[in-house]
Motif scaffolding. Sequence first.
Motif, mmCIF file in Angstrom:
data_model
loop_
_atom_site.group_PDB
_atom_site.id
_atom_site.type_symbol
_atom_site.label_atom_id
_atom_site.label_comp_id
_atom_site.label_asym_id
_atom_site.label_seq_id
_atom_site.Cartn_x
_atom_site.Cartn_y
_atom_site.Cartn_z
ATOM 1 N N UNK A 102 0.845 -1.210 0.000
ATOM 2 C CA UNK A 102 0.000 0.000 0.000
ATOM 3 C C UNK A 102 0.875 1.253 0.000
ATOM 4 N N UNK A 103 0.870 1.938 -1.116
ATOM 5 C CA UNK A 103 1.661 3.172 -1.227
ATOM 6 C C UNK A 103 0.798 4.422 -1.018
ATOM 7 N N UNK A 104 -0.433 4.213 -0.522
ATOM 8 C CA UNK A 104 -1.312 5.314 -0.117
ATOM 9 C C UNK A 104 -2.068 4.887 1.138
ATOM 10 N N UNK A 105 -2.385 5.774 2.094
ATOM 11 C CA UNK A 105 -1.838 7.131 2.140
ATOM 12 C C UNK A 105 -0.336 7.088 2.420
ATOM 13 N N UNK A 106 0.379 8.155 2.064
ATOM 14 C CA UNK A 106 1.834 8.160 2.237
ATOM 15 C C UNK A 106 2.311 9.592 2.436
ATOM 16 N N UNK A 107 3.159 9.774 3.428
ATOM 17 C CA UNK A 107 3.766 11.096 3.606
ATOM 18 C C UNK A 107 5.276 10.948 3.745
ATOM 19 N N UNK A 108 5.968 12.002 3.404
ATOM 20 C CA UNK A 108 7.414 12.069 3.589
ATOM 21 C C UNK A 108 7.704 13.248 4.501
ATOM 22 N N UNK A 109 8.245 12.932 5.670
ATOM 23 C CA UNK A 109 8.563 13.985 6.631
ATOM 24 C C UNK A 109 9.986 14.476 6.366
ATOM 25 N N UNK A 110 10.128 15.787 6.205
ATOM 26 C CA UNK A 110 11.459 16.367 6.008
ATOM 27 C C UNK A 110 11.743 17.255 7.209
ATOM 28 N N UNK A 111 12.792 16.909 7.952
ATOM 29 C CA UNK A 111 12.995 17.554 9.258
ATOM 30 C C UNK A 111 14.474 17.684 9.579
ATOM 31 N N UNK A 112 14.768 18.046 10.819
ATOM 32 C CA UNK A 112 16.150 18.168 11.261
ATOM 33 C C UNK A 112 16.626 19.615 11.174
ATOM 34 N N UNK A 113 17.886 19.768 10.754
ATOM 35 C CA UNK A 113 18.502 21.098 10.733
ATOM 36 C C UNK A 113 17.976 21.942 9.572
ATOM 37 N N UNK A 114 16.773 22.474 9.754
ATOM 38 C CA UNK A 114 16.161 23.301 8.712
ATOM 39 C C UNK A 114 15.170 24.276 9.352
ATOM 40 N N UNK A 115 14.892 25.364 8.651
ATOM 41 C CA UNK A 115 14.000 26.394 9.212
ATOM 42 C C UNK A 115 12.538 26.012 9.112
ATOM 43 N N UNK A 116 12.176 25.293 8.044
ATOM 44 C CA UNK A 116 10.759 25.011 7.824
ATOM 45 C C UNK A 116 10.488 23.524 7.625
ATOM 46 N N UNK A 117 10.656 22.722 8.683
ATOM 47 C CA UNK A 117 10.362 21.289 8.539
ATOM 48 C C UNK A 117 8.935 21.109 8.018
ATOM 49 N N UNK A 118 8.751 20.085 7.185
ATOM 50 C CA UNK A 118 7.439 19.902 6.558
ATOM 51 C C UNK A 118 7.154 18.433 6.331
ATOM 52 N N UNK A 119 5.883 18.093 6.380
ATOM 53 C CA UNK A 119 5.473 16.754 5.996
ATOM 54 C C UNK A 119 4.724 16.867 4.674
ATOM 55 N N UNK A 120 5.274 16.221 3.659
ATOM 56 C CA UNK A 120 4.693 16.314 2.319
ATOM 57 C C UNK A 120 3.819 15.101 2.043
ATOM 58 N N UNK A 121 2.623 15.343 1.560
ATOM 59 C CA UNK A 121 1.800 14.232 1.096
ATOM 60 C C UNK A 121 2.296 13.811 -0.287
ATOM 61 N N UNK A 122 2.339 12.518 -0.526
ATOM 62 C CA UNK A 122 2.880 12.035 -1.805
ATOM 63 C C UNK A 122 2.141 12.652 -3.000
ATOM 64 N N UNK A 123 0.832 12.819 -2.874
ATOM 65 C CA UNK A 123 0.107 13.350 -4.032
ATOM 66 C C UNK A 123 0.445 14.814 -4.305
ATOM 67 N N UNK A 124 0.865 15.537 -3.259
ATOM 68 C CA UNK A 124 1.307 16.905 -3.520
ATOM 69 C C UNK A 124 2.699 16.892 -4.170
ATOM 70 N N UNK A 125 3.516 15.915 -3.816
ATOM 71 C CA UNK A 125 4.842 15.831 -4.451
ATOM 72 C C UNK A 125 4.732 15.501 -5.945
ATOM 73 N N UNK A 126 3.689 14.756 -6.299
ATOM 74 C CA UNK A 126 3.494 14.420 -7.720
ATOM 75 C C UNK A 126 3.157 15.662 -8.538
ATOM 76 N N UNK A 127 2.765 16.729 -7.839
ATOM 77 C CA UNK A 127 2.457 17.978 -8.559
ATOM 78 C C UNK A 127 3.695 18.836 -8.783
#
Length: 318
Positions: A102-127
């Motif tokens: 199952x590749x849905x739902x799916x999110x990619x969390x981008x975090x750590x040493x950064x100003x704006x950590x974000x969790x991206x939904x896979x369908x938004x990344x496809x855009x």
Amino acid sequence: MLIKKEAEIPSSDITDKKLYLNRRAFLASAATVGAALAVGVGAKGLIAPKIHASAATKLQFKPGSFSTNEKQTPLNDVTHYNNYYEFSTDKEGPAELSKNFRSRPWTVKVEGACKKPQTFDIDSLLKNSLEERVYRMRCVEGWSMVIPWIGFPLSTILNQVEPTPKAKYVQFTSLNDPKQFPGQQRAVLDWPYVEGLRLDEAMNPLAILAVGLYGDVLPNQDGAPIRLVVPWKYGFKGIKAIVNIKLVDYQPTSTWTKSAPNEYGFYSNVNPNVDHPRWSQAHERRIGEFFKRPTLMFNGYGDQVASLYTGMDLKKNY
Ligand SMILES: Nc1nc2c(c(=O)[nH]1)N[C@H]1C(S)=C(S)[C@@H](COP(=O)(O)O)O[C@H]1N2
Ligand SMILES: [Mo]
């Protein structure tokens, strides 16, 4: 990459395989009897596999830079000759065993040493603006392929979160889900799968996050819904099914480095002059070809990436 001897692989592997083969045989014979009977009662345990409607997003993409004109490896090989130890240690295994992943739902969390950590939904990344990149891929085991990936530069997502000066490396983590990944029920590797790049390597325009290949979304066995592709490094750096990307100030310990540090280093740049301790890296066999061909420094991408390693001893930093 197989580091365990055959005898060490638990017999459950073999059992799994038999079950699958039996099920396939059953389905094949049932099909000749009539589809109605195939989903019949009484066939205990032999239930037709559930077909999960795929995201069915025909991807929108444009031709990208850095593509090779070399002959592309047939889709059937790209999807039936896979390294994906979460599913199986044999190359034909993942195609069958990943069918219900199952590749849905799916999110990619981008975090750590950064100003704006974000969790991206896979369908938004496809855009994101997607490109096709036809890359040579070289596995540390000595085989290679040419794959028309679809994706976007890794730098796109990293720039969005705004790394701080503390960010020196990027650490990637795959999904941890033993229910979906039969291989994770065994300690074949230290789960979940982890990989890393130096920040400047990650920012190099050649490094992409792939969401598709051959014009369509990524097949499960190739790392759906999103995986890393770094064509100047050995294949194992291309971590599949990514759920977390972390900017860090330390050099991450990759899964393969952890399992055999003298065999798989952090850099893992394709290098015909630095042999693996157990075999030469001077040549490779392109899948589908009979004769071996010479392996190129940085897999032929030296113009784009050699400057990242100026002054480094690549025999030490293998
Ligand atoms: N999560 C995860 N990613 C992984 C692996 C794996 O076992 N698990 N295998 C690696 C290896 S060794 C290779 S060669 C490539 C193979 O990618 P492909 O099957 O799409 O050709 O995936 C890499 N990414
Ligand atoms: Mo590999």
